[in-house]
Design a protein around this motif. Structure first.
Motif, PDB file in Angstrom:
ATOM      1  N   SER A 246       0.838  -1.186   0.000  1.00 46.57           N
ATOM      2  CA  SER A 246       0.000   0.000   0.000  1.00 46.57           C
ATOM      3  C   SER A 246       0.875   1.239   0.000  1.00 46.57           C
ATOM      4  O   SER A 246       2.033   1.210   0.430  1.00 46.57           O
ATOM      5  N   VAL A 247       0.305   2.321  -0.493  1.00 46.88           N
ATOM      6  CA  VAL A 247       0.939   3.629  -0.431  1.00 46.88           C
ATOM      7  C   VAL A 247      -0.100   4.601   0.101  1.00 46.88           C
ATOM      8  O   VAL A 247      -1.282   4.532  -0.264  1.00 46.88           O
ATOM      9  N   LEU A 262       4.828   3.997   2.630  1.00 49.56           N
ATOM     10  CA  LEU A 262       4.825   2.906   1.665  1.00 49.56           C
ATOM     11  C   LEU A 262       5.158   1.620   2.380  1.00 49.56           C
ATOM     12  O   LEU A 262       6.083   1.574   3.203  1.00 49.56           O
TER      13      LEU A 262
END
Length: 767
Positions: A246-247, A262
Motif C-alpha cells: 500500500s501507499v 509505503l
C-alpha cells in the motif's frame, strides 16, 4: 562543574483557584466545574442505560474474527502459531455464550502473553487496529493515537514530544514494548518524555493497551500500564516477489504537514517472506485554536524505515529477523524558549534555542517454535540490539551554548514458554537487558568558543545497567465458573556508572548499586450463568528499580529546575487492587473498572535550596508515599444495523506526601456516534471530548509556569467529524475535521496548545 551554587529564595505559597475567562472568581468557577461534571455524568448514564436495555439480536451465522478476515490466524512477534492447547481450561459448566458475541473480536496478546479475546481477560484493555490508526483516527504520532482511549491523557511537552499518562503515571512508570522487546531503558527520565514518539504508528498492525500493573510478565516500570506495538506480519511464504502493499498520503491543514508511507510484502522463495515499509513526515508550525495563531518553531521532520524477513524452518517453527530505524530532526522544546506563546497567564521561556534530535534503531532475531515436548508446548526466543540516541542544542538568554546527548545500546534476550497441563496453562520465562551508555556535554561562550567538556552529559558517561528477571504465570479454572491467574517474578537490577560529576566538588566519582525484588499477582474472572456478565479483578504488586537517570542525572528537570546526581536510592513499591464488571450482548457492551494503588518509597524530586547555573537544584529521595485511585467506564451499543454509539469516562485522583499527583488527569469523557451502512462503501463518525478543568495541582505543578496556567488548566470541549470512502478495492479515502469549533485548549501539563480547526485528508492505494 555546571555552575556555582548560590542561596535561593523560597517560592511563596500559591493558592490554587481555577476560573474561566468569563468567570474568574472561585465560587463561580467551582459552580461551572460542578455543572460540567453533572452534565458529563448524565450523558454517560444515558448511554449506559441504552446499552444495558438493548435487546440482543441473535445471528444464525458463526462469528468471524475480523482481525483475521475469517481466514488467517493473527501472528505476532511474541507468539507464533501453535496447536490449541487450552482445552484443559474449559470451564466445568458450559456457558451459554451464543447470545454474548463480543463486539471487539481482535485478540489481545499483551495482558497474558498469549492470544485471548478481550472479553475473557481480567484486565481493562484496548486495541487499536491498523484501520483505526490509518483510516479512522488519521493519526499523526503514536502518543496522539492514544488520545481518545479511555483512561489515558496524551500530554505533549512539544509537538514532537508526547507522553501518555496511564492511571496517573507516565515515562518510566509505564512500559512500552515493540513485539515483546522493551523500549524502556536506563536513561528514561522522570515525568513526560518523548521516546514513544520514536515508534512509527504507520508501521504497525495494531497497538495494545493494558491498564494497570504488569510487573509479573514485564518487570520494572510496569505500573500505570503496558502498551505494546505489534508490527506487520510478513505472512506466509510463496512465489510472488511482491504479493501485497500500500501507499498512503496524509495532509493536515493546521500544521501544514505532509506524510507519506509505503509498505510492501512478498516472498523470496518457498520458505522466505518479507515486509518492507517506510514513512517520510514533514510537520509545519502549528496553527493553534482561538486567537493564538501560528506557533513558531513547532514543526519538525521525521523519517522511518522497517524491514522484516521470515524463514519457515518447518511447519511448526519460524525465524523472524527485523530491522527498524527512526530519525526525528529539529524538534523544538518551544515552551522553554522565547518562541513560546503565553496562554491564560503562562510564562514565556528565556532560552533562544532548545532543539532535540532523536534516533532509534532496533535489530532483533526471534524464533517461534510450536512442537510440543514434555516441558513446553511452544516457545518464543528473542535476541535484540536496541540503540537510542539523543542530541540537544541549547542557546541561553546570554548566548552561552551547550551541546549534550547520550547513546544507549541495549542488548536484550529473553525466552518464553507455554505448557498446558491438568494444573492449568503455564507461561514462564527468563529475560535480561544490558545497557551500555555513553554521554557528553560541551559548553561554549557567547562568541562560540568552547569553554569546557564536562565529565558527563545528561546522565553518567561510561555506564552500564543490567535488568534481569525470571517469572511464572498459571491460568487455572477453579470451581464451576471461576478462572484464576496466579503469577510471580524475581528481578534483579545492577547499575555501574564510571563517570559521574559530583555536584559539589565538580570531581569525577563512581556510582554503583544493585537491587533484588520479588513480586506477585493474582487475578480472577467469574462469568454469570448466561455468560453476559463477568466479574473480574485482582491484587498486583509492582515495583520500579532506580535507573541511571535517577542515580546520575545532571540536567534540566521541570521548568526552572536542574536535577543533580542522587546515589543511594532504593526501588519504588506499589500495590494495586481493582475490581471490574463487564456486560456483553451481541449488540452492546459495558465495562466498569475501579482501582486503587498504594504508593510507597516513591522516588521524588526535592529542592535543595540551592541554585545551579541559574536553575533551582533538585535531588531525589525515596520519600514519596501516597495513592492513586480511579474509575474507568467504557460502553458501546448498536442502534439498528448501521449506527453505533460509544463512549468512555475516566476519573482519577491521587496524592503523594499530601499533595496531588503531578499532572493529574482531569475527569474526561469521550462520546461518539458512527454510521456505517453494511451495504455501502462509506462511513461517517462524530466524536466529542469533554475534559474538566484541572485545579488539583501539586507544588511542582504550580511552579511549572511555562506549561500550567495560574490556578490550573481550564477545561474544554472539542468536536471532531470523520468520514471514509472505499472508492474501489484498491483506493480508500478518509477525511477528518478536528476541533470543529476552533477551541483554544491544551491537554493538562502540556507545553503548547493543541491545533485549532484542522482539516486532515488521507488517500491510500492498496495493491
Amino acid at each position: 562543574m555546571l555552575g556555582a551554587k548560590t542561596a535561593s529564595r523560597q517560592l511563596d505559597p500559591v493558592k490554587v483557584v481555577v476560573g474561566s475567562a468569563a468567570c474568574s472568581n472561585s465560587p463561580c468557577s467551582r459552580g461551572l466545574v460542578s455543572l460540567r461534571r453533572q452534565a458529563l455524568s448524565w450523558v454517560l448514564l444515558l448511554l449506559m442505560a441504552g446499552v444495558v436495555h438493548a435487546q440482543p439480536v441473535l445471528s444464525a451465522e458463526p462469528a468471524v474474527n475480523e482481525a483475521t478476515n475469517g481466514a488467517e490466524e493473527v501472528e505476532t512477534g511474541i507468539e507464533a502459531r501453535r496447536p490449541m492447547v487450552e482445552e484443559t481450561l474449559v470451564l466445568e459448566e458450559t456457558l451459554v455464550l451464543e447470545e454474548t458475541l463480543a463486539l471487539e473480536e481482535t485478540l489481545v496478546v499483551t495482558a497474558t502473553a498469549r492470544e485471548t479475546t478481550p472479553a475473557e481477560l481480567p484486565f481493562l484493555t484496548e486495541t487499536l487496529t491498523v484501520d483505526d490508526l490509518r483510516s479512522t483516527s488519521l493519526v499523526r504520532t503514536l502518543p496522539e493515537a492514544l488520545g481518545e482511549v479511555g483512561g489515558i491523557m496524551a500530554q505533549k511537552t512539544s509537538h514532537g514530544q508526547g507522553s501518555p499518562y496511564l492511571r496517573g503515571f507516565t515515562g518510566f512508570r509505564t512500559v512500552f514494548l515493540i513485539n515483546g522487546i522493551r523500549l524502556n531503558n536506563s536513561v528514561l527520565r522522570e515525568g513526560p518524555n518523548q521516546y514513544w514518539n520514536t515508534v512509527d504508528a504507520y508501521g504497525l498492525e495494531r497497538l495494545e493497551v493494558v491498564h494497570g500493573p504488569g510487573t509479573v510478565l514485564y518487570g520494572s516500570d510496569a505500573i500505570g500500564g503496558t502498551v505494546q506495538a505489534l508490527t506487520r506480519n510478513a505472512g506466509p511464504s510463496g512465489t510472488a516477489p511482491v504479493s501485497r502493499g500500500s501507499v498512503l498520503y496524509r495532509y493536515a491543514s493546521a500544521e501544514r504537514s505532509n506524510l507519506g508511507h509505503l509498505d510492501l510484502a512478498g516472498s523470496l522463495g518457498p520458505k522466505w517472506s518479507y515486509t518492507l515499509g517506510g514513512s517520510i513526515k514533514e510537520f509545519g508550525d502549528v496553527q493553534a485554536g482561538g486567537t493564538q495563531g501560528r506557533l513558531p518553531q513547532t514543526g519538525y521532520d521525521e523519517w522511518d524505515l522497517d524491514f522484516e524477513l521470515r524463514y519457515t524452518v518447518a511447519p511448526d517453527s519460524e525465524l523472524v529477523a527485523t530491522y527498524q530505524q527512526v530519525s526525528i530532526d529539529d524538534a523544538w522544546r518551544t515552551h522553554r524558549t522565547v518562541f513560546g506563546r503565553s496562554w491564560r497567564g503562562t510564562t514565556v521561556g528565556t532560552e533562544k534555542r532548545r532543539v532535540l534530535d532523536q534516533g532509534r534503531t532496533l535489530t532483533y532475531l526471534q524464533w517461534h517454535h510450536n512442537r510440543p515436548s514434555p516441558f513446553f508446548d511452544s516457545f518464543t526466543a528473542s535476541l535484540s540490539l536496541h540503540r537510542q540516541e539523543e542530541d540537544r542544542d541549547r542557546i541561553r538568554a546570554d548566548d552561552r551554548r551547550d551541546l549534550q546527548g547520550f547513546d544507549v545500546a541495549t542488548l536484550g534476550s529473553w525466552v518464553r514458554f507455554e505448557k498446558a497441563s491438568k494444573l492449568g496453562l503455564w507461561t514462564y520465562g527468563v529475560e535480561t537487558y544490558h545497557d551500555r551508555v555513553d554521554s557528553f556535554r560541551q559548553r561554549f561562550d557567547a562568541a562560540g568558543q568552547r569553554t569546557g567538556t564536562d565529565i558527563q552529559g545528561p546522565v553518567a558517561d561510561d555506564a552500564s545497567y543490567r535488568l534481569s528477571g525470571v517469572y511464572v504465570q498459571n491460568e487455572l479454572p477453579l470451581g464451576q465458573r471461576m478462572r484464576w491467574i496466579f503469577g510471580a517474578r524475581y528481578s534483579r537490577a545492577e547499575a555501574d556508572a564510571a563517570a559521574v560529576e559530583d555536584p559539589v566538588s565538580g570531581e569525577r566519582i563512581r556510582v554503583g548499586d544493585s537491587w533484588d525484588q520479588i513480586v506477585g499477582s493474582v487475578r480472577f474472572m467469574r462469568p454469570s450463568t448466561s455468560g453476559r456478565w463477568r466479574l473480574f479483578g485482582g491484587l498486583s504488586q509492582a515495583f520500579r528499580a532506580p535507573n541511571l537517570s535517577d542515580l546520575t542525572r545532571f540536567d534540566s528537570a521541570r521548568s526552572q529546575e536542574i536535577e543533580t546526581p542522587s546515589p543511594g536510592l532504593e526501588p519504588e513499591h506499589f500495590f494495586n487492587v481493582e475490581l471490574g464488571l463487564r456486560f456483553e450482548t451481541s449488540r452492546s457492551s459495558v465495562e466498569m473498572v475501579a482501582f486503587t494503588t498504594d504508593i510507597n518509597d516513591l522516588i521524588v524530586r526535592v529542592r535543595t535550596g540551592a541554585v545551579v547555573d541559574g536553575e533551582f537544584e533538585v535531588t531525589k529521595s525515596n520519600s514519596g508515599t501516597g495513592f492513586s485511585r480511579g474509575l474507568d467506564i467504557k460502553a458501546r451499543t448498536r442502534w439498528g444495523e448501521d449506527v453505533s454509539v460509544f463512549g468512555t469516562a475516566s476519573w482519577i485522583e491521587g496524592e503523594v506526601d499530601h499533595q496531588p499527583l503531578d499532572r493529574l488527569m482531569p475527569f474526561t469523557v469521550h462520546l461518539g456516534l458512527r454510521w456505517q451502512p453494511a451495504t455501502r462503501p462509506y462511513w461517517a463518525e462524530v466524536v466529542t471530548t469533554l475534559a474538566d478543568a484541572q485545579d488539583r495541582l501539586s507544588s511542582r505543578d504550580v511552579a511549572d509556569t511555562d506549561r500550567i496556567p495560574p490556578g490550573g488548566t481550564p477545561g474544554y470541549e472539542t468536536l471532531t467529524l470523520r468520514s471514509g470512502w472505499e472508492i474501489s478495492e484498491r483506493w480508500v479515502a478518509s477525511a477528518a475535521l478536528i476541533n470543529v469549533t476552533d477551541v483554544a485548549f491544551r491537554v493538562h501539563g502540556s507545553g503548547l496548545n493543541e491545533p485549532g480547526r484542522n482539516l486532515v485528508l488521507s488517500l491510500a492505494r492498496r495493491f
